[in-house]
Every structure is written in structure tokens, then in C-alpha cells.
Design a protein around this motif. Structure first.
Motif, short mmCIF file in Angstrom:
data_model
loop_
_atom_site.label_atom_id
_atom_site.label_comp_id
_atom_site.label_asym_id
_atom_site.label_seq_id
_atom_site.Cartn_x
_atom_site.Cartn_y
_atom_site.Cartn_z
N GLY A 9 0.85 -1.20 0.00
CA GLY A 9 0.00 0.00 0.00
C GLY A 9 0.88 1.24 0.00
O GLY A 9 1.93 1.28 0.63
N ILE A 12 -0.53 7.55 2.44
CA ILE A 12 0.45 8.30 3.23
C ILE A 12 1.16 7.38 4.22
O ILE A 12 2.36 7.52 4.46
N GLY A 13 0.43 6.41 4.76
CA GLY A 13 1.04 5.46 5.71
C GLY A 13 2.15 4.65 5.04
O GLY A 13 3.24 4.48 5.59
N GLU A 32 1.69 -1.35 -4.80
CA GLU A 32 0.43 -0.57 -4.78
C GLU A 32 -0.48 -1.12 -5.86
O GLU A 32 -0.07 -1.33 -6.99
N LYS A 33 -1.75 -1.35 -5.51
CA LYS A 33 -2.63 -1.97 -6.50
C LYS A 33 -3.17 -0.99 -7.53
O LYS A 33 -3.56 -1.37 -8.62
N LYS A 40 -5.46 7.72 -0.57
CA LYS A 40 -6.63 8.61 -0.59
C LYS A 40 -6.23 10.06 -0.42
O LYS A 40 -6.94 10.96 -0.85
N LYS A 46 -8.26 19.83 0.68
CA LYS A 46 -7.26 20.41 1.58
C LYS A 46 -7.25 19.56 2.83
O LYS A 46 -8.07 18.66 2.96
N VAL A 47 -6.33 19.82 3.72
CA VAL A 47 -6.30 19.00 4.94
C VAL A 47 -6.61 19.87 6.16
O VAL A 47 -6.25 21.05 6.21
N PHE A 48 -7.31 19.24 7.12
CA PHE A 48 -7.61 19.95 8.35
C PHE A 48 -6.42 19.85 9.29
O PHE A 48 -5.69 18.85 9.19
N ASP A 683 -15.29 16.18 -1.00
CA ASP A 683 -13.86 16.50 -1.06
C ASP A 683 -13.42 16.63 -2.51
O ASP A 683 -12.65 17.52 -2.87
N LYS A 735 -13.92 21.00 7.83
CA LYS A 735 -13.05 21.52 6.75
C LYS A 735 -13.90 21.90 5.54
O LYS A 735 -13.78 23.01 4.98
N THR A 865 -3.96 3.72 8.62
CA THR A 865 -5.35 3.38 8.92
C THR A 865 -5.66 1.90 8.73
O THR A 865 -6.80 1.49 8.96
N LYS A 870 -7.74 6.85 11.40
CA LYS A 870 -6.76 7.87 11.83
C LYS A 870 -6.79 9.00 10.81
O LYS A 870 -7.11 8.77 9.64
N ILE A 872 -4.48 12.18 8.89
CA ILE A 872 -3.17 12.11 8.23
C ILE A 872 -2.02 12.23 9.23
O ILE A 872 -1.11 11.39 9.22
C1 LIG Z 1 -13.67 12.46 2.69
C2 LIG Z 1 -12.41 12.38 3.50
C3 LIG Z 1 -11.74 13.53 3.81
C4 LIG Z 1 -10.58 13.48 4.61
N1 LIG Z 1 -9.94 14.64 4.90
C5 LIG Z 1 -8.85 14.60 5.69
C6 LIG Z 1 -8.15 15.78 6.04
O1 LIG Z 1 -8.52 16.89 5.59
N2 LIG Z 1 -7.10 15.72 6.86
C7 LIG Z 1 -6.66 14.50 7.38
O2 LIG Z 1 -5.69 14.48 8.15
N3 LIG Z 1 -7.25 13.34 7.04
C8 LIG Z 1 -8.34 13.37 6.20
N4 LIG Z 1 -8.93 12.19 5.86
C9 LIG Z 1 -8.30 10.94 6.32
C10 LIG Z 1 -7.13 10.50 5.40
O3 LIG Z 1 -7.65 10.27 4.10
C11 LIG Z 1 -6.47 9.22 5.92
O4 LIG Z 1 -5.97 9.49 7.21
C12 LIG Z 1 -5.26 8.76 5.08
O5 LIG Z 1 -5.62 8.63 3.71
C13 LIG Z 1 -4.76 7.39 5.59
O6 LIG Z 1 -3.67 6.94 4.82
P1 LIG Z 1 -3.32 5.36 4.67
O7 LIG Z 1 -2.03 5.28 3.97
O8 LIG Z 1 -3.41 4.70 5.98
O9 LIG Z 1 -4.50 4.72 3.80
P2 LIG Z 1 -4.99 5.00 2.30
O10 LIG Z 1 -4.91 6.42 1.92
O11 LIG Z 1 -6.30 4.32 2.25
O12 LIG Z 1 -3.92 4.21 1.36
C14 LIG Z 1 -3.85 2.80 1.29
C15 LIG Z 1 -3.29 2.37 -0.08
O13 LIG Z 1 -3.09 0.95 -0.09
C16 LIG Z 1 -3.50 0.41 -1.35
N5 LIG Z 1 -3.83 -1.01 -1.14
C17 LIG Z 1 -4.87 -1.53 -0.45
N6 LIG Z 1 -4.82 -2.89 -0.48
C18 LIG Z 1 -3.73 -3.22 -1.19
C19 LIG Z 1 -3.14 -4.48 -1.56
N7 LIG Z 1 -3.64 -5.64 -1.16
N8 LIG Z 1 -2.02 -4.47 -2.33
C20 LIG Z 1 -1.48 -3.29 -2.72
N9 LIG Z 1 -2.02 -2.08 -2.41
C21 LIG Z 1 -3.11 -2.04 -1.63
C22 LIG Z 1 -4.70 1.29 -1.71
O14 LIG Z 1 -4.94 1.26 -3.09
C23 LIG Z 1 -4.21 2.69 -1.25
O15 LIG Z 1 -3.47 3.32 -2.27
C24 LIG Z 1 -10.08 12.23 5.06
C25 LIG Z 1 -10.75 11.05 4.69
C26 LIG Z 1 -11.89 11.13 3.92
C27 LIG Z 1 -12.59 9.83 3.56
#
Ligand SMILES: Cc1cc2nc3c(=O)[nH]c(=O)nc-3n(C[C@H](O)[C@H](O)[C@H](O)COP(=O)(O)OP(=O)(O)OC[C@H]3O[C@@H](n4cnc5c(N)ncnc54)[C@H](O)[C@@H]3O)c2cc1C
Ligand code: SF4
Ligand code: SF4
Lengths: 912, 81
Positions: A9, A12-13, A32-33, A40, A46-48, A683, A735, A865, A870, A872
Motif C-alpha cells: 500500500g 500516506i502510511g 500498490e494496487k 486517498k 485540503k487538509v484539516f 472533497d 473543513k 489506517t 486515523k 493524516i
Molecule cells: C472524505 C475524507 C476527507 C478526509 N480529509 C482529511 C483531512 O482533511 N485531513 C486529514 O488528516 N485526514 C483526512 N482524511 C483521512 C485520510 O484520508 C487518511 O488518514 C489517510 O488517507 C490514511 O492513509 P493510509 O495510507 O493509511 O491509507 P490509504 O490512503 O487508504 O492508502 C492505502 C493504499 O493501499 C492500497 N492497497 C490496499 N490494499 C492493497 C493491496 N492488497 N495491495 C497493494 N495495495 C493495496 C490502496 O490502493 C491505497 O493506495 C479524510 C478522509 C476522507 C474519507
């Protein structure tokens, strides 16, 4: 391949984990798939609470991830099996999906996307707008390279024995590109007009739409493009290819011969066709009656072939293949078909007035005088040729036409529609009868028939049995025998099969004489036009390789993707619009008076309606629009995926979350009411790369004045099985409130909430700021939403802080602040099911309080997440914790494996 | 307003066939989504999908100012072909 760590994946994580591990000097593989890294976050506005632009702060991280010297990234790839290797490390199987685009060549210009004929929902815009089958995920994608979505070969295309891209030309017609559709068929065969009329259309039998209200009229769409092309004044001339100096003789000018000649000539071969009959076209000319295939259409198709320099010598029967070689032809293709009629072998067969269907049909088609006016005609046979003969006899004014076949009506080998049409034209069927003998005094006068009790033996072989005692006699003036056809191959002196067909290798079509190839019915026995076209195409491919001195490997001709699973195609939609299929364009009359075509051409409107029913089964239609448009020549639809196997010391799971499916709360009307959208959709509407030109309602494009937020949709809700708070929806809604009030100063924003969770540095201030800007906050859970005629929405809620009671409020846009859910795919990454999840199906942490990021499996860590909701900043912090644990694990396993080396070798250090 | 909503995938698929009629409807000048919908006899929410898709791929663009009625107007983008 070996890496220190695998990161699954690239949200951001995942990016944060990979960058930190890479900075520490570890070799990291990120999988990454999706086609781009970024998860996401890159899709947010924008980010809060800082209101920093999400793409401005994401893109540097995305670029850093891709370019980091210690990080390798596989996008559009999926991990599908992680197993312990028994030594504390892990082995992972990864499937790199084919992108069908050469990444090194692709410049990211989007020309393919602009040209593509297939529109599907854009998941990167939360389905608010379309994207194409050929696409770059979003404008800031990293890598910024196109991919083509292909689910497999569409069933229609997969069913075509000629290999014509049926779905491709259907898609071209739908896009209004008729000439391009014609050219696409030309890539396979010049017989666009003939196939458009006389093909038996196996594609339609397989069309997925057949499982709804009926298949697409795929063949008639081909006729439509052919009629448009041939009817156009000033057709564009097909450029003559540069001669390559080699010559090929093609014997026979039927579909196989014409197709091979065309394809070879297009590659620069000097091709000459030798045809025994007085006119070229094979069965197209000599067999298929004009009411199904007029001579002019055959002429048009053949003109395409001769236009690029193919010569055709008619009235020239080739008997001596070696002589062609001596005359300077480098290779010979025998495509002579099956023009010898099978005899009945019954008494009276040589009487006057008895003739074969083949000779009869050829005479009529070539314009020779055939007089059947007023006569009683008996046709013997139950196949398509018998139908053609009977219907032709009818058109020549026969007094009556009877058709006797061994088979019952159901067993008749003729197509059902053809039998139906014959019946509609007044032909009488006599099923279950064989000929005992024909009687007459020099001229046939009667036929004595005997009842047939079985046509095939137990093994399915043709072996008719009769009830000799059951007879009937029909009076007749003419008998037309359509009892089968066989090949006429003795003169060639080449090995043959029992039924006189030529022996040729099924894959290469090469005969015993290496320079002689054979294709079409002369090899296969009687089939159909499209099968013969497929043979001609194969022969052309093999002859070209033979003459270039290359290996004749059948797998090189085409290794198509598997055909898509039709059930999976139909599952893509929840509901289907029932669209009335086009009525067959047949004008049937009993008795028919002439050889005018029975079927009409489609109007442009009909062609649009028909092609619009296509389900785009394979997603990409193989229309080749992208191939034509790509200036870099980067598109390769023959690309295939590959499997990658890696060994790693540690795994970091950063697979993120999925969003709550808002339609799982039907009382809010998502999916039914167009002006009810989700938080992610808002968004997108607020992002700089938004799907619309502004924040407008999806229902009618109106700028909204009154916008409501429904908080906790799918969170803190035992009804949907999720008692947890999603932690981010309050803050992203606040936001949005601020951004909306900036973008639409006149709009009112109201938030219906249970309680606001603004925990974090500056979060509560951010909330207060939204209130100060004018956002209204109303406490109380929304019970339901109804839609008004004008698309406005009425929310019902209990007013628990104001005057009390059930209150209704009207809005013109409602945003459901949907929560997050665990990504269901993550547990499946471990084939043995060994990864432990927590009670809510998030990746479990062995000790959330003291040991964040560590799962139950030693060496497997979770970041962001994937372990729970969680925002960002918290995702980044959590990734840091997971990385620290992973680094410690890698060090421990290194030390255990090679204590001395680990101490002696300094690690490569990369400083940012 | 939304009688028997069709599947999003199905509506979006129709963008290819709707391009010509929409461009025809815009030949006489810019129009709002409801105006285009009326010209085509199609539901407004379906027209939003098509117009926004055509906008994304460069066939139509919006007039920058929103009208007093709260609707933007969309125009055909001249293209060489
Ligand atoms: C509408 C909305 C608005 C938001 N606004 C804010 C904000 O303003 N500020 C803020 O701090 N947070 C915000 N968030 C939260 C923020 O989006 C998340 O905290 C952040 O995206 C988490 O990152 P992540 O890497 O954990 O997961 P993700 O962003 O979900 O990334 C996971 C990645 O893993 C990939 N993946 C999944 N399964 C597999 C697999 N088996 N093999 C390979 N790849 C895979 C997915 O395609 C994806 O690219 C918002 C969320 C939403 C829904
Ligand atoms: S072949 Fe046609 S349908 Fe497939 S991606 Fe290319 S343009 Fe799109
Ligand atoms: S629905 Fe379209 S792609 Fe699918 S089989 Fe029918 S014509 Fe081919």
C-alpha cells in the motif's frame, strides 16, 4: 529477489514507511494496487486543520517515494500471498498486472485517454464523472503514465473465429466513428460487407446482453459500417504498401484466399490469386444467394483487395502446385474450399432435373438461365445450403418447394432463423425422411422417400437408419440435392485426410511441402465464412514468417487474454435498463418475388441505439483508437502480466481503509436521490482537480444554497455493525464547511451531529472558526431523508437542544459524512490466515497501548489506517512507530543470520 | 425528480452516444444543464454526467459566471477535425 522490507500500500502510511526505511538504508519494495501511489490523501481537497492543499503536500512525497534510491515501487500490482519462510523472514508472491502501455515510452500526454471509446465511472473522482478504459488515474499521478483497463476479451470478440474485434467496432460505431470501425475490421479481413450480411455471427450467440433482453445485432452493425463506407462518395484510397520483392500465389478466391491475399499484400508481398470459376469470391459469389449477399457487395469487398495491387486470374484452375513455384512464387496458399457435391448414391440420381445445390446456386448467382417457373421442386437436405437452395427455388417462381431432411425439425443443422424464414416464405418441410430412389422416364418425376429413424449412431457419427417399411412418394419436376460438400484435392498430389481435405498442421497450416500452405474449408471441411477468414489470417501470418525465415510458432499469432466471466460482467451493475432490441430488419413475403435483399440496412439512429446497448464486457474494447492516437507508439495490447516472487525480512501493511457504502443506510437515499452525496464526493468537488467546474448539485448542475451534513453516517451505529467512531468525519466536514463558505459565500451550511469530536492540536479552534464563519450545528440524529420533485431534500430529525419535537428542514444538497471501514482484502494477503484482526476486523495490534504497529506475526507490522481510523498526522506518526519496529526486527534478523557481518558492514546512509 | 434511477455505469456508458446530440444542442449557443436536458428529453442528473464527462475530455467548457438562476451555462469547444 530480496528486500529488507515489503510495504503493501502506498497511501500516506505506506509512503511514509517506505521513505523512512529507505532513509535508514534498507532496501524496500512498495506494492500498490492502483496505477499511482498516493492513496486517498492525494484525492482530498485540503487538509484539516491547516487547510494546506492536499495535492501540494502529497506530490513531493509521491515523487520522493518513486525516486528514492533504496525504494522500488510496483504500481498496478497486487500482493496475493505472504508466507513465513521458516527463518523469521517472509516470502511474497506479487502479480504485476499488465498496463498495456510501455512506461518508458509513455510521455503522459493523455492522447490515448482522449481517443478511447469506452467510458466507465471514475473511481478517483468518487464516480461523479467518467474516465476512459485508457486512463491516467488523476492529473498528479505518480508515475504519470497511462494504463488500460482490461478485464479480458469480450465474449463477442472471443467468439469470432476470424479474430475480428467485434467489441471494438461496436464501440467505434457508438462513438460515431464509422470509418474507423470499418478500418478496424480491415485489420483482420477485407470482407466487411460480405460478413456484415452473410456471417452466421457466432459473436451474437455469446453476447452478454443476450442474458438480458437479447444480444446486440453485431453483424448488422458491421453491415451498417460497410454500407456507409461503400456508399460514400470519394472513399479514401488505401495506400499501396512498398513491395518487399517476394511473391505468393493464392489458389482460390473465397474468404480464406481473399483474406490471406489482403493481409500479405498489405505487408508488401506481390500476391496473385488463381480462381477456377468465372468470377472471384468463392462461396460468397457462387453459393450464398443474392437475397442474403448481393454480388455488388462481394465486388466492393474484392475491390478493396485489388486496390492494393493483388491480381486475380479467373477461369484458371491450378492443377500443378510445383509449376507455381517454378513460375517464381516463393510460397503457395491452397484455399480451394469444398466445391464437390456429395452424391446421394440412390437410383435415379442421374435423371434429368436432378442437380446439386452447389451447381444450382452457382448458376443462379452467375446469371445463367435457370427455369423453375411453376415447377414442383424437391430439395434434399436439412442444412443451411438446403435452405438457400429452397429459398432460391422459391424466388425463381417454383410452383411448390418441399424440403425433405433426415433430421427432425429440432435436429436440422440449418440455423433456426433460416428455417423460420424458409417457412415464412411458404416452403414445406418434410422432416424425418431419406431418399429411397428417384423415379422418372429420363426426367425426374417422383421421389420415393423412406422414414429415417435415427441420423447418428451412438458415437455421434452420421449413420442414418431407416424404417424400410414406411415409405411415401412425392411427385416432383426438379430435385436439388444438398447432401454435403467435399474438397477436390487429388490434383495437388499432397497428403489428404479420409474426407479428401488437405493435411496441414493445425497451428501453422503448412502442408507436407514446406512452401505450400492450406487454409479454409479445404483443410477443415465445410464450415462458415468467418472460420475460413480466420484460417486465411493464420495462413498469412505463417507464410510471412516462413518467407522471413522465422520459426512458425502458432502461439505468436495471438495469445488472447481469457474471455471475461459473463456473470462477473453482469454483477458490475445493480440494475439494468431494459432496452428494446432492434427488431430484425427482415421483409418476409410468401411467396418472395425476386432476389432483393430480405434484410435492410440500419439507420444511423438504429445503429446508435443498438451499439449503446453494449456492456463493454472486457472494459477495453480493443478498438485500437488509443493505438492510433499515441504519438509515442507506447500502447501494446498484447502485453501480459508477470509474477514477481520476493523474499523480505519484514512486512509493513499499509493497506488503509475503505469508505462506508452510503447506500447501506437506505433511509438517507444515497444512490436514489441524486443530490445526496458522500463526504469523499464533496472533497472531490472542492479539490483543484475536481470533476465538475464548481460545487454544483449532481442532480441538475445547480449551485446549492442550502447544504446539510449528516454526521456519523455508518459510524457509531450498531445498526450497520460499526459501533466505532471514525475519527475523521467530524473534522473533514468542518473543513468542508469552511471551504464551501469560501467557494459559495451565499450558501448556508448546516451540520446535523451527535457530538463533535475535535481532538487534536488546533482542532477545536478549527471547529469554532467554522461556527464563527456561519456554519450552523444542530444536535440530533437524522432519522430519514425524502426527495421533493425539484430535487430538494427534506431531512427529519429530533430537535433535542432547541424547541424539541420532530422537525423537517429542506436543503438542496445533502452530504453524508460517511465513516471508514476496514479494508477487507488485508487478511487474505496471508494465505494461511495467520494474521490476526481485532474485534472490528481492522489489522490487530498485539498491544495497542504499548507496542503500536506490531501485529501478532513477528516481522509483520501495520502502519496508518490499516489498524483503525486515523487522520493524516496520526497515520504518519503511526507509520513512524511501525517503521521503528520494522527496523529493529530487520537488525535482529540480520544479526541472527550473520552476527559478524552485521557488525562489520556499515549501512548505506541516504540523507534527504 | 429521480424516477427509476439508472445504474451510474450505464449512464456513463451512454456518454459516447450522447456526445453528438449534446454538441448539437449547444450548436446554437451556451445552455444550462436543465436546458440541455429539455432539448434531449433526458433526465438532468444523467445530463450532468455527460456534460461533465465531455468537459473533462475537452468537448465542452463552462461560461465562467453563474446565471441568476444558479446554473452555469456550457458551450461547445471548437475542435479541429
Ligand atoms: C472524505 C475524507 C476527507 C478526509 N480529509 C482529511 C483531512 O482533511 N485531513 C486529514 O488528516 N485526514 C483526512 N482524511 C483521512 C485520510 O484520508 C487518511 O488518514 C489517510 O488517507 C490514511 O492513509 P493510509 O495510507 O493509511 O491509507 P490509504 O490512503 O487508504 O492508502 C492505502 C493504499 O493501499 C492500497 N492497497 C490496499 N490494499 C492493497 C493491496 N492488497 N495491495 C497493494 N495495495 C493495496 C490502496 O490502493 C491505497 O493506495 C479524510 C478522509 C476522507 C474519507
Ligand atoms: S483499444 Fe479502444 S477501448 Fe481499448 S483502451 Fe484503446 S481506445 Fe480504449
Ligand atoms: S455486450 Fe458488447 S462487449 Fe459484451 S458481448 Fe455483447 S457486444 Fe460484446
Amino acid at each position: 529477489m530480496k528486500y529488507d522490507a515489503l510495504v503493501v500500500g502506498s497511501g500516506i502510511g505506506g509512503m511514509e514507511s517506505a521513505l523512512k526505511l529507505g532513509d535508514m538504508g534498507y532496501r524496500v519494495l512498495v506494492v500498490e494496487k492502483e496505477p499511482s501511489v498516493g492513496g486517498k490523501m492525494i484525492l482530498l481537497s485540503k487538509v484539516f486543520p491547516t487547510l494546506d492543499c492536499a495535492s501540494c503536500i502529497s506530490t513531493p512525497k509521491m515523487a520522493a517515494t518513486i525516486h528514492h534510491p533504496n525504494v522500488t515501487v510496483l504500481t498496478y500490482a497486487e500482493v496475493h500471498g505472504i508466507r513465513g519462510d521458516g527463518n523469521g523472514g517472509y516470502h511474497a508472491s506479487i502479480r504485476q498486472k499488465p498496463k498495456y502501455v510501455d512506461e518508458a515510452a509513455c510521455t503522459g500526454c493523455r492522447q490515448c485517454e482522449m481517443a478511447c471509446t469506452v467510458a466507465v465511472p471514475d473511481e478517483f473522482n468518487a464516480d461523479l464523472v467518467s474516465r476512459r478504459a485508457a486512463f491516467i488515474a488523476f492529473p498528479q499521478a505518480v508515475p504519470k503514465k497511462a494504463v488500460i483497463e482490461r478485464a479480458g476479451v469480450s465474449p463477442c470478440t472471443g467468439a469470432c473465429p476470424a479474430g475480428i474485434k467485434a467489441h471494438g467496432y461496436v464501440a467505434r460505431v457508438r462513438a460515431g466513428q464509422y470509418e474507423e470501425a470499418f478500418d478496424l475490421v480491415l485489420e483482420t479481413t477485407p470482407l466487411v460487407g460480405s460478413l456484415g450480411r452473410a456471417c452466421y455471427a457466432p459473436c451474437e450467440e455469446q453476447c452478454t446482453r443476450g442474458q438480458l433482453e437479447g444480444p446486440l445485432p453485431i453483424r448488422r452493425l458491421k453491415r451498417f459500417i460497410a454500407d456507409r463506407h461503400y456508399g460514400r462518395a470519394g472513399r479514401t484510397a488505401i495506400p499501396r504498401p512498398q513491395p518487399n520483392g517476394k511473391r505468393v500465389a493464392v489458389v482460390g478466391s473465397g474468404p480464406a484466399g481473399l483474406t490471406a491475399a489482403w493481409l500479405l499484400a498489405r505487408q508488401g508481398y506481390g500476391v496473385k490469386i488463381f480462381e477456377a470459376a468465372a468470377q472471384p469470391g468463392g462461396m460468397l459469389r457462387l453459393g450464398i444467394p443474392a437475397y442474403r449477399l448481393p454480388n455488388e457487395v462481394v465486388d466492393d469487398d474484392i475491390a478493396t483487395v485489388t486496390a492494393i495491387g493483388v491480381e486475380i486470374a479467373v477461369n484458371t484452375r491450378v492443377q500443378d502446385v510445383a509449376r507455381l513455384k517454378a513460375e517464381g512464387f516463393d510460397a503457395v496458399l491452397l484455399a480451394t474450399g469444398t466445391h464437390r457435391a456429395v452424391r446421394l448414391r440412390v437410383p435415379g440420381e442421374d435423371l434429368d432435373g436432378v442437380r446439386s445445390a452447389l451447381a444450382f446456386l452457382a448458376d443462379v448467382k452467375l446469371g445463367h438461365a435457370v427455369n423453375l417457373a411453376g415447377k414442383r421442386v424437391l430439395v434434399i437436405g436439412g442444412g443451411n445450403v438446403a435452405m438457400d437452395a429452397a429459398r432460391t427455388a422459391r424466388r425463381l417462381g417454383a410452383g411448390s418447394v418441399e424440403l425433405a431432411s433426415l433430421e427432425t425439425r429440432e435436429q436440422m443443422p440449418a440455423h433456426d432463423w433460416e428455417v423460420e424464414e424458409a417457412l415464412a416464405e411458404g416452403i414445406t418441410l418434410r422432416n424425418g425422411w431419406g431418399v429411397h430412389r428417384l423415379g422418372g422416364d429420363g426426367r425426374v418425376r417422383s421421389a420415393e422417400l423412406k422414414a429415417c429413424t435415427a441420423v447418428f449412431d451412438a458415437a455421434g457419427r452420421f449413420a442414418p437408419r431407416y424404417d424400410e417399411g414406411k415409405r411415401t412418394t412425392l411427385a416432383c419436376d426438379a430435385v436439388i440435392v444438398a447432401a454435403g460438400m467435399s474438397a477436390d484435392t487429388e490434383a495437388f498430389g499432397l497428403p489428404t485426410n479420409g474426407n479428401r481435405t488437405l493435411k496441414a498442421d493445425a497451428g501453422t497450416l503448412q502442408t507436407a511441402a514446406p512452401y505450400v500452405f492450406a487454409a479454409g474449408d479445404v483443410v477443415t471441411g465445410p464450415t462458415m465464412i468467418t472460420t475460413a477468414v480466420g484460417q486465411g489470417r493464420r495462413a498469412a501470418f505463417m507464410i510471412d514468417r516462413f518467407l522471413q525465415g522465422l520459426a512458425l510458432d502458432p502461439s505468436l499469432l495471438e495469445a488472447p487474454l481469457p474471455v471475461v466471466d459473463q456473470a462477473a460482467v453482469l454483477r458490475r451493475q445493480r440494475v439494468y435498463d431494459r432496452r428494446v432490441p432492434l427488431a430484425p430488419g427482415h421483409a418476409m413475403s410468401a411467396p418472395p418475388t425476386g432476389f432483393a435483399e430480405t434484410e435492410t440496412t440500419m439507420t444511423e439512429e438504429e445503429a446508435h441505439l443498438a451499439s449503446a446497448r453494449c456492456l463493454d464486457c472486457g472494459v477495453c474494447s480493443e478498438c485500437h483508437a488509443c493505438v492510433d492516437a499515441c504519438p509515442a507508439g507506447a500502447i501494446h495490447l498484447d502485453m501480459r502480466g508477470r509474477d514477481v516472487e520476493v523474499d523480505v525480512n519484514a512486512v509493513v501493511l499499509a493497506t488503509g481503509f475503505t469508505l462506508f457504502p452510503a447506500d447501506a443506510k437506505p433511509e438517507y437515499g444515497y444512490g436514489r436521490f441524486r443530490n445526496v452525496i458522500t463526504g469523499m464526493q464533496m472533497d472531490r468537488l472542492l479539490a483543484p482537480t475536481r470533476p465538475f467546474n464548481a460545487v454544483v448539485r449532481p442532480g441538475d448542475g445547480k449551485v446549492p444554497d442550502r447544504i446539510a451534513y449528516v454526521m456519523c453516517t455508518g459510524s457509531r451505529d450498531a445498526q450497520v455493525g460499526n459501533p466505532l467512531c471514525s475519527r475523521i468525519c467530524c473534522m473533514y466536514s468542518i473543513k468542508h464547511n469552511q471551504l464551501i463558505m469560501g467557494a459559495l459565500p451565499l450558501a448556508d451550511v448546516t451540520v446535523h451531529y451527535m457530538d463533535i469530536r475535535a481532538v487534536g492540536k488546533g482542532y477545536d479552534e478549527f471547529y469554532q472558526q467554522a461556527k464563527d464563519m456561519g456554519a450552523r450545528f444542530i444536535k440530533g440524529r437524522v432519522a430519514g431523508i425524502t426527495e421533493k420533485k425539484d430535487g430538494n431534500l427534506v431531512l427529519r430529525y429530533e430537535d433535542i437542544e432547541g424547541d424539541g419535537g420532530i422537525v423537517e428542514a429542506e436543503y438542496d444538497l445533502v452530504v453524508l459524512a460517511v465513516g471508514v471501514q476496514p479494508n477487507p482484502g488485508v487478511a487474505r494477503l496471508f494465505a494461511d490466515g495467520s494474521l490476526a484482526l481485532d474485534d472490528y476486523a481492522w489489522v490487530g495490534e498485539a498491544d495497542e497501548d504499548l507496542d503500536p504497529g506490531r501485529t501478532n506475526l513477528p516481522g509483520v507490522f501495520v502502519a496508518g489506517t490499516a489498524s483503525g481510523a486515523k487522520d493524516i498526522p496520526d497515520s504518519i506518526l503511526h507509520a513512524g512507530a511501525a517503521v521503528a519496529q520494522a527496523a529493529a526486527h530487520i537488525e535482529r534478523s540480520r544479526a541472527a543470520a550473520a552476527p559478524a557481518r552485521a557488525a562489520a558492514e556499515p549501512r548505506v546512509q541516504v540523507t534527504a | 425528480m429521480s424516477p427509476a434511477i439508472r445504474d451510474t455505469r450505464e449512464i456513463i456508458r451512454d456518454e459516447q452516444v450522447m456526445r453528438a446530440p449534446i454538441l448539437e444542442a449547444l450548436a446554437a449557443g451556451p445552455r444550462t444543464i436543465p436546458e440541455i436536458a429539455q432539448a434531449l428529453g433526458k433526465p438532468t442528473h444523467e445530463v450532468v454526467f455527460w456534460v461533465m464527462g465531455l468537459r473533462k475530455y475537452g468537448w465542452v467548457s463552462e461560461i465562467k459566471e453563474v446565471g441568476d438562476d444558479g446554473y452555469f451555462r456550457y458551450q461547445a469547444v471548437p475542435r479541429q477535425s
